[in-house]
Design an enzyme around this catalytic site. Sequence first.
Site, PDB file in Angstrom:
ATOM      1  N   GLY A  78       0.816  -1.211   0.000  1.00 46.07           N
ATOM      2  CA  GLY A  78       0.000   0.000   0.000  1.00 46.07           C
ATOM      3  C   GLY A  78       0.850   1.261   0.000  1.00 46.07           C
ATOM      4  O   GLY A  78       0.563   2.221  -0.727  1.00 46.07           O
ATOM      5  N   ARG A 110      10.181 -24.132   3.093  1.00 46.17           N
ATOM      6  CA  ARG A 110       9.526 -24.044   4.394  1.00 46.17           C
ATOM      7  C   ARG A 110       8.531 -25.156   4.678  1.00 46.17           C
ATOM      8  O   ARG A 110       8.492 -25.690   5.777  1.00 46.17           O
ATOM      9  CB  ARG A 110       8.754 -22.737   4.445  1.00 46.17           C
TER      10      ARG A 110
HETATM   11  C1  LIG Z   1       7.819 -12.085  11.236  1.00 45.05           C
HETATM   12  C2  LIG Z   1       7.750 -12.022   9.748  1.00 45.05           C
HETATM   13  C3  LIG Z   1       8.918 -11.975   8.984  1.00 45.05           C
HETATM   14  C4  LIG Z   1       8.856 -11.904   7.596  1.00 45.05           C
HETATM   15  N1  LIG Z   1      10.021 -11.885   6.902  1.00 45.05           N
HETATM   16  C5  LIG Z   1       9.982 -11.806   5.558  1.00 45.05           C
HETATM   17  C6  LIG Z   1      11.187 -11.753   4.798  1.00 45.05           C
HETATM   18  O1  LIG Z   1      12.278 -11.790   5.345  1.00 45.05           O
HETATM   19  N2  LIG Z   1      11.098 -11.657   3.458  1.00 45.05           N
HETATM   20  C7  LIG Z   1       9.894 -11.601   2.815  1.00 45.05           C
HETATM   21  O2  LIG Z   1       9.880 -11.477   1.600  1.00 45.05           O
HETATM   22  N3  LIG Z   1       8.740 -11.634   3.512  1.00 45.05           N
HETATM   23  C8  LIG Z   1       8.750 -11.740   4.856  1.00 45.05           C
HETATM   24  N4  LIG Z   1       7.565 -11.783   5.564  1.00 45.05           N
HETATM   25  C9  LIG Z   1       6.292 -11.589   4.870  1.00 45.05           C
HETATM   26  C10 LIG Z   1       6.069 -10.115   4.570  1.00 45.05           C
HETATM   27  O3  LIG Z   1       6.544  -9.348   5.641  1.00 45.05           O
HETATM   28  C11 LIG Z   1       4.613  -9.755   4.362  1.00 45.05           C
HETATM   29  O4  LIG Z   1       4.016 -10.651   3.508  1.00 45.05           O
HETATM   30  C12 LIG Z   1       4.488  -8.381   3.737  1.00 45.05           C
HETATM   31  O5  LIG Z   1       5.219  -7.447   4.472  1.00 45.05           O
HETATM   32  C13 LIG Z   1       3.051  -7.941   3.628  1.00 45.05           C
HETATM   33  O6  LIG Z   1       3.016  -6.609   3.169  1.00 45.05           O
HETATM   34  P1  LIG Z   1       1.647  -5.911   2.797  1.00 45.05           P
HETATM   35  O7  LIG Z   1       2.002  -4.540   2.371  1.00 45.05           O
HETATM   36  O8  LIG Z   1       0.905  -6.756   1.850  1.00 45.05           O
HETATM   37  O9  LIG Z   1       0.792  -5.876   4.138  1.00 45.05           O
HETATM   38  P2  LIG Z   1       1.083  -5.300   5.610  1.00 45.05           P
HETATM   39  O10 LIG Z   1       2.478  -4.898   5.804  1.00 45.05           O
HETATM   40  O11 LIG Z   1       0.490  -6.279   6.541  1.00 45.05           O
HETATM   41  O12 LIG Z   1       0.265  -3.969   5.663  1.00 45.05           O
HETATM   42  C14 LIG Z   1      -1.112  -3.930   5.822  1.00 45.05           C
HETATM   43  C15 LIG Z   1      -1.535  -2.497   5.933  1.00 45.05           C
HETATM   44  O13 LIG Z   1      -2.937  -2.425   5.800  1.00 45.05           O
HETATM   45  C16 LIG Z   1      -3.501  -1.696   6.852  1.00 45.05           C
HETATM   46  N5  LIG Z   1      -4.832  -2.251   7.043  1.00 45.05           N
HETATM   47  C17 LIG Z   1      -5.213  -3.555   7.101  1.00 45.05           C
HETATM   48  N6  LIG Z   1      -6.534  -3.653   7.231  1.00 45.05           N
HETATM   49  C18 LIG Z   1      -7.012  -2.400   7.246  1.00 45.05           C
HETATM   50  C19 LIG Z   1      -8.315  -1.857   7.364  1.00 45.05           C
HETATM   51  N7  LIG Z   1      -9.384  -2.630   7.472  1.00 45.05           N
HETATM   52  N8  LIG Z   1      -8.435  -0.501   7.378  1.00 45.05           N
HETATM   53  C20 LIG Z   1      -7.341   0.305   7.278  1.00 45.05           C
HETATM   54  N9  LIG Z   1      -6.101  -0.170   7.143  1.00 45.05           N
HETATM   55  C21 LIG Z   1      -5.935  -1.498   7.133  1.00 45.05           C
HETATM   56  C22 LIG Z   1      -2.555  -1.844   8.005  1.00 45.05           C
HETATM   57  O14 LIG Z   1      -2.704  -0.782   8.895  1.00 45.05           O
HETATM   58  C23 LIG Z   1      -1.229  -1.820   7.263  1.00 45.05           C
HETATM   59  O15 LIG Z   1      -0.866  -0.480   7.016  1.00 45.05           O
HETATM   60  C24 LIG Z   1       7.613 -11.872   6.954  1.00 45.05           C
HETATM   61  C25 LIG Z   1       6.450 -11.923   7.706  1.00 45.05           C
HETATM   62  C26 LIG Z   1       6.517 -12.039   9.085  1.00 45.05           C
HETATM   63  C27 LIG Z   1       5.250 -12.227   9.853  1.00 45.05           C
END
Ligand SMILES: Cc1cc2nc3c(=O)[nH]c(=O)nc-3n(C[C@H](O)[C@H](O)[C@H](O)COP(=O)(O)OP(=O)(O)OC[C@H]3O[C@@H](n4cnc5c(N)ncnc54)[C@H](O)[C@@H]3O)c2cc1C
Lengths: 637, 258
Positions: A45, A330
Site C-alpha cells: 500500500g 519451508r
Molecule cells: C515475522 C515475519 C517476517 C517476515 N520476513 C519476511 C522476509 O524476510 N522476506 C519476505 O519477503 N517476507 C517476509 N515476511 C512476509 C512479509 O513481511 C509480508 O508478507 C508483507 O510485508 C506484507 O506486506 P503488505 O504490504 O501486503 O501488508 P502489511 O504490511 O500487513 O500492511 C497492511 C496495511 O494495511 C492496513 N490495514 C489492514 N486492514 C485495514 C483496514 N481494514 N483498514 C485500514 N487499514 C488497514 C494496516 O494498517 C497496514 O498499514 C515476513 C512476515 C513475518 C510475519
Amino acid sequence: MRLESKTPSGPIEQRWDRAKFDMKLVNPANKRKYTVIVVGTGLAGGSAAATLAELGYNVLNFTFHDSPRRAHSIAAQGGINAAKNYQNDGDSIYRLFYDTVKGGDFRARESNVYRLAQISVDIIDQCVAQGVPFAREYGGVLANRSFGGAQVSRTFYARGQTGQQLLLGAYSALERQVAAGRVKMFPRTEMLDLIVINGRARGIVTRNVVTGKIETFLADAVVLGTGGYGNVFYLSTNAKLSNCTAIWRAYKRGATLANPCFTQIHPTCIPVSGEYQSKLTLMSESLRNDGRIWVPLDKSDKRSPDQIPESHRDYFLERRYPSFGNLVPRDVASRAAKAVCDEGRGVGETGLGVYLDFADAIKRLGAPVIRERYGNLFEMYERITGEDPYKVPMRIFPAIHYTMGGLWVDYELMSNIPGLFVIGEANFSDHGANRLGASALMQGLADGYFVIPYTMGNYLANSNLEKVDSSHQSCREAIEHVTTTNNRLLSIKGKRTVDSFHRELGKLLWDHCGMARNPDGLNKALQRIPELRDEFWRNVNVLGENEEVNQALEKAGRVADFLEFGELMCLDALERNESCGGHFREDWRTPEGEAMRDDVNFTHVAAWEHQGPGKKPLRHAEPLNFEYVHPTQRSYK
Amino acid sequence: MKIILNIWRQKNPSSPGKLVRYVLPSVSEHMSFLEMLDVLNEDLMQKGDDPVTFEHDCREGICGSCGIMIDGVAHGPLPGTTVCQLHMRHFKDGDELVLEPWRAKAFPVLKDLMVDRSAFDRIIQAGGYISVNTGSAPDANAIPVPKPDAERAMDAAACIGCGACVAACPNASASLFTAAKVSHLGLLPQGQPERPQRVISMVNSMNAELFGSCTNIGECEAVCPKRIPIETIALMHRDYLKACWSFRPESTASQGAG
Ligand SMILES: Cc1cc2nc3c(=O)[nH]c(=O)nc-3n(C[C@H](O)[C@H](O)[C@H](O)COP(=O)(O)OP(=O)(O)OC[C@H]3O[C@@H](n4cnc5c(N)ncnc54)[C@H](O)[C@@H]3O)c2cc1C
Ligand code: FES
C-alpha cells in the site's frame, strides 16, 4: 461468473512489455482529476500510494495504525529476492521465475511470476536510491545471501531488519507526497466496508478509531493492500493487529476469494510457552544457512542437548534431503519437524520443538562471525526464552506465517469487481501454493511500485466513471450496515471475551486446517465453526461504546470476520483433494510420505464467490497453463 | 509471582487521569510485560470493567507501537529493549510498579497509556527522505557505499519511532529521533544532494512541534531500545550549523528559460 485472467500471450519475456504498451495512458494533466483510495501503508500500500501520487493522481491513504510506518511489513527480517546476479553464480530472471513457479508447487500463473522476476531488479535499484542501507561488501557493492530453498545468493538484506528498512523507504517516499499535498493520509482510520456503485468499486466506509466516527470516502478506484489473514489461527508470527476484515468485507460485496487454504507455516519460530501466549516470534530462516536442525534419535533420550553425542542425534533434514539439507523449502522443513515431534522425539517442556544448533558453525567460523550475521536474532531469542544460543541450541517449532490465498486478481491486479485492485499479501498472488523465502517483500513492492501505477492508468483511461456522492443509496446502505454491526456487538453484553473466541477458533484451525489436514478433521471444523460463531453473536462481551477509543470493539469486528473466514478456509481445504505446497492433505501423499498433487483435477485457482449469509459459497476454477516450467513432483532429495 | 500495578487511567484527552491500583496474583515469569497486561485486561472485562488501553502490534520490538513508562523509565528497566520484549523474569515476586504514558506536550494522551505521536510523521514530512521518484533510479551497484558508512547509516536507520527518547528527555526533545534520520540519510552518498535543506527543515519542524531542545543530558540514548547513539545528535548539530552557513534556497533565476 467468468474469471478473466487477462494474461497476455506470446513469448513470456515480452508479455509485460507488450501489456504495458497496449495499456491506455492517462494524460499527465488529467491525472490530478482522478482520486484513488489506497487502504494500507505496508510495503504494498505504501509503495502504491507514493508512486500513484508521484504520477499525479490524488491519493487518499488509510491505515488503522497511528502511523504508516507501523504496518506489519516492518517486522520482516530476512531479506528480499532479486535476480540481479551480482554474485555471478548463475542466477537470472528466468531462474527466479523457474524457482518461484516450482516452489509454488505449480499453482501460480506463469505470466505473473515472470513479471515479478523481471521487476525484482528494478526494486533493488529503487530502494537503494531511496537510501535503504542494505548490507555491503568491503568494496562497497551490495552483499547477498542465499535464503531458504534457493541455490543461488539472490537475497538482499539489511541486517535482520530488511522489512523495516524497505518499509521506511516506502514510508519516506509516501511522506514526501504527503508534504507535497498529493497524498492525504488517514491514520487511525479503519476500513469497514467497500462501496460498490453500478458494479464498480467507488469507495469505502471507515471508522476513526479515536473518535468512533463512521463515514464514507469516495474515489474513482480502490486499492487494498491490507495484508494477510494468518491471524485467523490466533497464534501466528503476524503482528497482533493484522486481520482479514478489509478483504472479507470486500468478499461479501462480491469480490471472489482465491485459494484461502494456501497458508504457509514457517519452520523456525520460538515454541509456545504457555496459555497466555499472545503471538509467536519468528526466527529468521537465514539461520538455517548456518544452524543444523536435529532431535535425539531415541525418544526416551531426555539428556540436555550438549550431553547427547553425535551418534545419538538425528539431523533429520540432512538425512532425508541430502542435496538441500537444512535449506529445504519451508513447507518441507515444517512437516519434517512435525513428523519427528509426532514420533515423540520433540524437545523442550512441551515436546513441540526441535533443536537449531550453531555449535558447528561457531567452531568453523568463530563466534564473532556468527554474531555479525545473526547477532540481533540471537539477542531476540535470548530475550524471549532466557537461553543463550551461543551456548545451547535454539529450540524452534513451525508456526503460521504467511497466507498465499487472498482476493482473486487478474494480471492487472484487479479483482472481479471493476475498480477494486488488490496488492501485496492481500491478493492471492504469485506464490501459488507456497511462497519462497524473501519473495513477499519483492511481490509487495513489485505490485506497488511497478505494476499498479500502470494498470491503474489503464483502468481509469478505459472507464467512463460517473460522478457519485455520499447521498447515493449504496453509501447510505453501507454506513448503515457498519453502524448496526458495531451497535450489535456492543449490545450483546455476554460472558466471554473476544480473545477467548479467537483463541478457540485458532486452536480449532491449527488442529484441523494447519500443517496437515484430512477430510475428517476438516468436516469437524466445518461443523464446529458455525456453532462457535453462533455463540459469539450471543455471548460475546464488548464493553464501552462506539464513540471512543475502544480496542475491544475493533477486535470484536475482526474476530467476527475471522469466524466466517475460517469456515471458507476449511471448505477450500476440503474441496482441494490433493496436497500442494502449504496445503498438505494426509490422504494425498506419496508412499515416502511426501506431498502428492493431483494435476489432472486441480491445476487451477479456486476462487470462491459469496452467495449471501447461510448459503454455501460458489467455487469457480481458473485453469492454469504451464508452457515453460513443466509440472514435476517437487524433489529436494 | 505477585505483581502490583499502578496504572494511569484517563478516559480521553480532555478528562483528568489518575493512577489505579491492580493486584495480579499469579504472573508467570515467562510472560512478556504486555502479555501480563493482556491477562489483566481479560480479567477486567470479565468483571465488566473497562480494559486498559495500550498500543502494541508486532510484539517483536520493531514496529514502535508500544511504549510505557515503568517506574519512570521509558520501556522499563532492561536496556535496549522495548516493553513488548520485556519479560517478567526480570521482575520479582511482590514488585509494585507504576505505569504511565509517554509524557510530552507534543504527545497528547488519547486514552490511558495511548498517546498521539503524529508529530514524528510531520518531522519526516519536512525532509526525512531522498527525493527520487519511482523508476528514475540508477543500477543499485552504480553507487558504491563504503561498508563502514553503510553500517553507521544502518545503526541510525534502526530507529523504530517509538518516542521513548522524547519521553525520557527532561526537555521532551525529539533530537535523537530527528538526528537518527538526518544521520541515516546524511551518511549515505544518495543523501548528499539534499543534505543541507533536509537538516534545516527537519530541525525547524521539530521545533515547531513543541518538542524541547537538546541540552546533552543523554537520557534518550540510555532508554533507546535500538541503542541509537547520541553522536547522531552531534552530527545533526554540525550539519545544521554548516547548512545555515552554506545553504542558499534555490534562486528563481537559475531555472532558465525555454
Ligand atoms: C515475522 C515475519 C517476517 C517476515 N520476513 C519476511 C522476509 O524476510 N522476506 C519476505 O519477503 N517476507 C517476509 N515476511 C512476509 C512479509 O513481511 C509480508 O508478507 C508483507 O510485508 C506484507 O506486506 P503488505 O504490504 O501486503 O501488508 P502489511 O504490511 O500487513 O500492511 C497492511 C496495511 O494495511 C492496513 N490495514 C489492514 N486492514 C485495514 C483496514 N481494514 N483498514 C485500514 N487499514 C488497514 C494496516 O494498517 C497496514 O498499514 C515476513 C512476515 C513475518 C510475519
Ligand atoms: S509492539 Fe512493536 S515494538 Fe513493541
